[in-house]
Design a protein around this motif. Structure first.
Motif, PDB file in Angstrom:
ATOM      1  N   THR A   1      -2.601  -4.431 -25.254  1.00 59.09           N
ATOM      2  CA  THR A   1      -3.783  -4.336 -26.115  1.00 59.09           C
ATOM      3  C   THR A   1      -3.598  -5.247 -27.320  1.00 59.09           C
ATOM      4  N   LEU A   2      -4.563  -6.119 -27.531  1.00 60.20           N
ATOM      5  CA  LEU A   2      -4.507  -7.061 -28.649  1.00 60.20           C
ATOM      6  C   LEU A   2      -5.750  -6.848 -29.501  1.00 60.20           C
ATOM      7  N   ILE A   3      -5.563  -6.181 -30.638  1.00 62.10           N
ATOM      8  CA  ILE A   3      -6.688  -5.747 -31.475  1.00 62.10           C
ATOM      9  C   ILE A   3      -7.013  -6.787 -32.535  1.00 62.10           C
ATOM     10  N   ASN A   4      -8.335  -6.983 -32.753  1.00 62.31           N
ATOM     11  CA  ASN A   4      -8.851  -7.804 -33.859  1.00 62.31           C
ATOM     12  C   ASN A   4      -8.290  -9.228 -33.849  1.00 62.31           C
ATOM     13  N   THR A   5      -8.720  -9.975 -32.870  1.00 63.82           N
ATOM     14  CA  THR A   5      -8.347 -11.383 -32.761  1.00 63.82           C
ATOM     15  C   THR A   5      -9.619 -12.232 -32.795  1.00 63.82           C
ATOM     16  N   VAL A   6      -9.471 -13.492 -33.135  1.00 65.60           N
ATOM     17  CA  VAL A   6     -10.629 -14.377 -33.287  1.00 65.60           C
ATOM     18  C   VAL A   6     -11.267 -14.686 -31.939  1.00 65.60           C
ATOM     19  N   ASN A   7     -10.438 -14.957 -30.946  1.00 62.63           N
ATOM     20  CA  ASN A   7     -10.915 -15.301 -29.609  1.00 62.63           C
ATOM     21  C   ASN A   7      -9.757 -15.165 -28.627  1.00 62.63           C
ATOM     22  N   ALA A   8      -9.972 -15.618 -27.380  1.00 58.31           N
ATOM     23  CA  ALA A   8      -8.943 -15.489 -26.348  1.00 58.31           C
ATOM     24  C   ALA A   8      -7.685 -16.262 -26.703  1.00 58.31           C
ATOM     25  N   GLN A   9      -7.850 -17.466 -27.215  1.00 57.11           N
ATOM     26  CA  GLN A   9      -6.694 -18.287 -27.585  1.00 57.11           C
ATOM     27  C   GLN A   9      -5.870 -17.591 -28.671  1.00 57.11           C
ATOM     28  N   ASP A  10      -6.547 -17.085 -29.666  1.00 55.57           N
ATOM     29  CA  ASP A  10      -5.864 -16.404 -30.758  1.00 55.57           C
ATOM     30  C   ASP A  10      -5.151 -15.146 -30.258  1.00 55.57           C
ATOM     31  N   ALA A  11      -5.774 -14.447 -29.314  1.00 58.74           N
ATOM     32  CA  ALA A  11      -5.178 -13.228 -28.776  1.00 58.74           C
ATOM     33  C   ALA A  11      -3.865 -13.535 -28.060  1.00 58.74           C
ATOM     34  N   LEU A  12      -3.846 -14.587 -27.264  1.00 60.86           N
ATOM     35  CA  LEU A  12      -2.623 -14.935 -26.544  1.00 60.86           C
ATOM     36  C   LEU A  12      -1.533 -15.403 -27.495  1.00 60.86           C
ATOM     37  N   VAL A  13      -1.917 -16.176 -28.496  1.00 60.71           N
ATOM     38  CA  VAL A  13      -0.946 -16.609 -29.504  1.00 60.71           C
ATOM     39  C   VAL A  13      -0.368 -15.398 -30.230  1.00 60.71           C
ATOM     40  N   LYS A  14      -1.237 -14.445 -30.562  1.00 58.05           N
ATOM     41  CA  LYS A  14      -0.790 -13.237 -31.252  1.00 58.05           C
ATOM     42  C   LYS A  14       0.194 -12.470 -30.394  1.00 58.05           C
ATOM     43  N   TYR A  15      -0.078 -12.400 -29.103  1.00 54.97           N
ATOM     44  CA  TYR A  15       0.847 -11.696 -28.204  1.00 54.97           C
ATOM     45  C   TYR A  15       2.200 -12.396 -28.173  1.00 54.97           C
ATOM     46  N   GLU A  16       2.165 -13.711 -28.027  1.00 56.27           N
ATOM     47  CA  GLU A  16       3.417 -14.473 -27.920  1.00 56.27           C
ATOM     48  C   GLU A  16       4.248 -14.378 -29.203  1.00 56.27           C
ATOM     49  N   GLU A  17       3.555 -14.334 -30.329  1.00 57.09           N
ATOM     50  CA  GLU A  17       4.278 -14.342 -31.604  1.00 57.09           C
ATOM     51  C   GLU A  17       4.736 -12.959 -32.043  1.00 57.09           C
ATOM     52  N   ASP A  18       3.949 -11.940 -31.737  1.00 59.01           N
ATOM     53  CA  ASP A  18       4.214 -10.622 -32.315  1.00 59.01           C
ATOM     54  C   ASP A  18       4.533  -9.527 -31.302  1.00 59.01           C
ATOM     55  N   SER A  19       3.698  -9.405 -30.276  1.00 64.15           N
ATOM     56  CA  SER A  19       3.756  -8.216 -29.430  1.00 64.15           C
ATOM     57  C   SER A  19       5.000  -8.140 -28.568  1.00 64.15           C
ATOM     58  N   ALA A  20       5.290  -9.193 -27.819  1.00 61.47           N
ATOM     59  CA  ALA A  20       6.388  -9.131 -26.854  1.00 61.47           C
ATOM     60  C   ALA A  20       7.739  -8.826 -27.500  1.00 61.47           C
ATOM     61  N   PRO A  21       8.113  -9.506 -28.571  1.00 60.71           N
ATOM     62  CA  PRO A  21       9.426  -9.216 -29.170  1.00 60.71           C
ATOM     63  C   PRO A  21       9.533  -7.784 -29.683  1.00 60.71           C
ATOM     64  N   SER A  22       8.474  -7.268 -30.290  1.00 56.66           N
ATOM     65  CA  SER A  22       8.549  -5.934 -30.879  1.00 56.66           C
ATOM     66  C   SER A  22       8.625  -4.850 -29.814  1.00 56.66           C
ATOM     67  N   LYS A  23       8.033  -5.097 -28.652  1.00 57.44           N
ATOM     68  CA  LYS A  23       8.059  -4.097 -27.581  1.00 57.44           C
ATOM     69  C   LYS A  23       9.331  -4.192 -26.739  1.00 57.44           C
ATOM     70  N   GLY A  24      10.013  -5.309 -26.823  1.00 58.60           N
ATOM     71  CA  GLY A  24      11.232  -5.469 -26.067  1.00 58.60           C
ATOM     72  C   GLY A  24      11.008  -5.713 -24.593  1.00 58.60           C
ATOM     73  N   THR A  25       9.765  -5.859 -24.191  1.00 58.25           N
ATOM     74  CA  THR A  25       9.465  -6.145 -22.788  1.00 58.25           C
ATOM     75  C   THR A  25       8.265  -7.060 -22.728  1.00 58.25           C
ATOM     76  N   ASP A  26       8.202  -7.856 -21.692  1.00 59.45           N
ATOM     77  CA  ASP A  26       7.124  -8.831 -21.572  1.00 59.45           C
ATOM     78  C   ASP A  26       6.081  -8.331 -20.586  1.00 59.45           C
ATOM     79  N   LEU A  27       4.970  -7.819 -21.113  1.00 62.95           N
ATOM     80  CA  LEU A  27       3.935  -7.224 -20.270  1.00 62.95           C
ATOM     81  C   LEU A  27       3.067  -8.263 -19.575  1.00 62.95           C
ATOM     82  N   LEU A  28       3.033  -9.481 -20.098  1.00 61.76           N
ATOM     83  CA  LEU A  28       2.145 -10.502 -19.554  1.00 61.76           C
ATOM     84  C   LEU A  28       2.868 -11.627 -18.826  1.00 61.76           C
TER      85      LEU A  28
END
Length: 268
Positions: A211-238
């Protein structure tokens, strides 16, 4: 005896000059008549002013109407919506704008129009002050953003040497249900997410939700995932090695103008 005002001979035993009284009465009558005329004219002017004001307020803008009638194609109509959202929201233009949305969607699906131009046109039509038009524009816009995210993710996985990612209609339908739940109850959607997945995808194992909340568009959402989500969760969901299918849905927030993405990935 003569009247000191008019000089006429007065009848005997007359206290007031009948000629002067008659003249005064006539003068007063004339004043009353003029007053009636003035009041009538004033009322007529007031009524006319009210009529003109009502016409100006409620009469359609003929210049805008001509612009709508002469607009050359769907993208020209979209531009007019952004320029005059209130006028474009008139119910007379609803069917034409809905047709324009369908045309824009078809052009994008047929790859005769790029992502940026498509999103710009949908955003412009979405500004029209018409709930039916806005809902339809948002629905198509959501589909475009969802597919854009999937395409970007698929391309990145290929560049990283990961297994090919396939769009799955059932997984996408489950992503849409979870997105609808989020749209209805906010972050509490997580309470029902697992249940929804089990009910909608009984034959698919190892379904994960990103889940990627409050992003500008699809590109921004993927960048946000790569920069923030995966490392903090310790697993790569995508970008996990075993992932083979995916489905994406996106929800737009009118107040913030931002998108939230719900990505379901699974092994099949």
């Amino acid at each position: 005896m003569r009247c000191i005002n008019c000089g006429r001979e007065l009848p005997p035993d007359t206290a007031e000059c009948p000629f002067c009284l008659e003249k005064e009465f006539r003068k007063n009558d004339n004043k009353k008549e003029r007053r009636k005329i003035y009041v009538t004219l004033s009322i007529c002017c007031l009524v006319l002013a009210i009529i003109v004001a009502v016409v100006l307020i409620f009469m359609p803008d003929t210049s805008f109407q001509r612009s709508m009638e002469n607009a050359d194609g769907s993208y020209a109509l979209a531009s007019l919506c952004e320029e005059s959202p209130v006028e474009a929201g008139d119910s007379r233009y609803q069917l034409r704008l809905l047709d324009a949305i369908d045309d824009i969607e078809n052009r994008y699906n047929e790859q005769t129009c790029g992502y940026n131009q498509t999103v710009t046109a949908l955003r412009q039509i979405h500004s029209a002050d018409n709930p039916v038009v806005r809902d339809r524009a948002e629905e198509v816009w959501s589909n475009v953003e969802s597919m854009r995210f999937y395409q970007l993710l698929k391309s990145k996985r290929t560049d990283n040497g990961k297994a090919e990612l396939i769009w799955n209609a059932d997984v996408a339908a489950a992503a849409e249900s979870i997105a609808d739940e989020y749209d209805a109850v906010g972050l509490d959607y997580q309470q029902n997410a697992e249940k929804l997945i089990k009910n909608l995808l009984p034959d698919i194992d190892s379904v994960t939700v990103a889940t990627l909340i409050n992003t500008v568009n699809a590109q921004d959402a993927l960048v946000k995932y790569e920069e923030d989500s995966a490392p903090s969760k310790g697993t790569d969901l995508l970008f996990g090695e075993d992932i083979t299918v995916a489905g994406v849905d996106a929800v737009y927030n009118d107040k913030s103008g931002l998108w939230s993405f719900f990505i379901l990935t699974a092994v099949k």
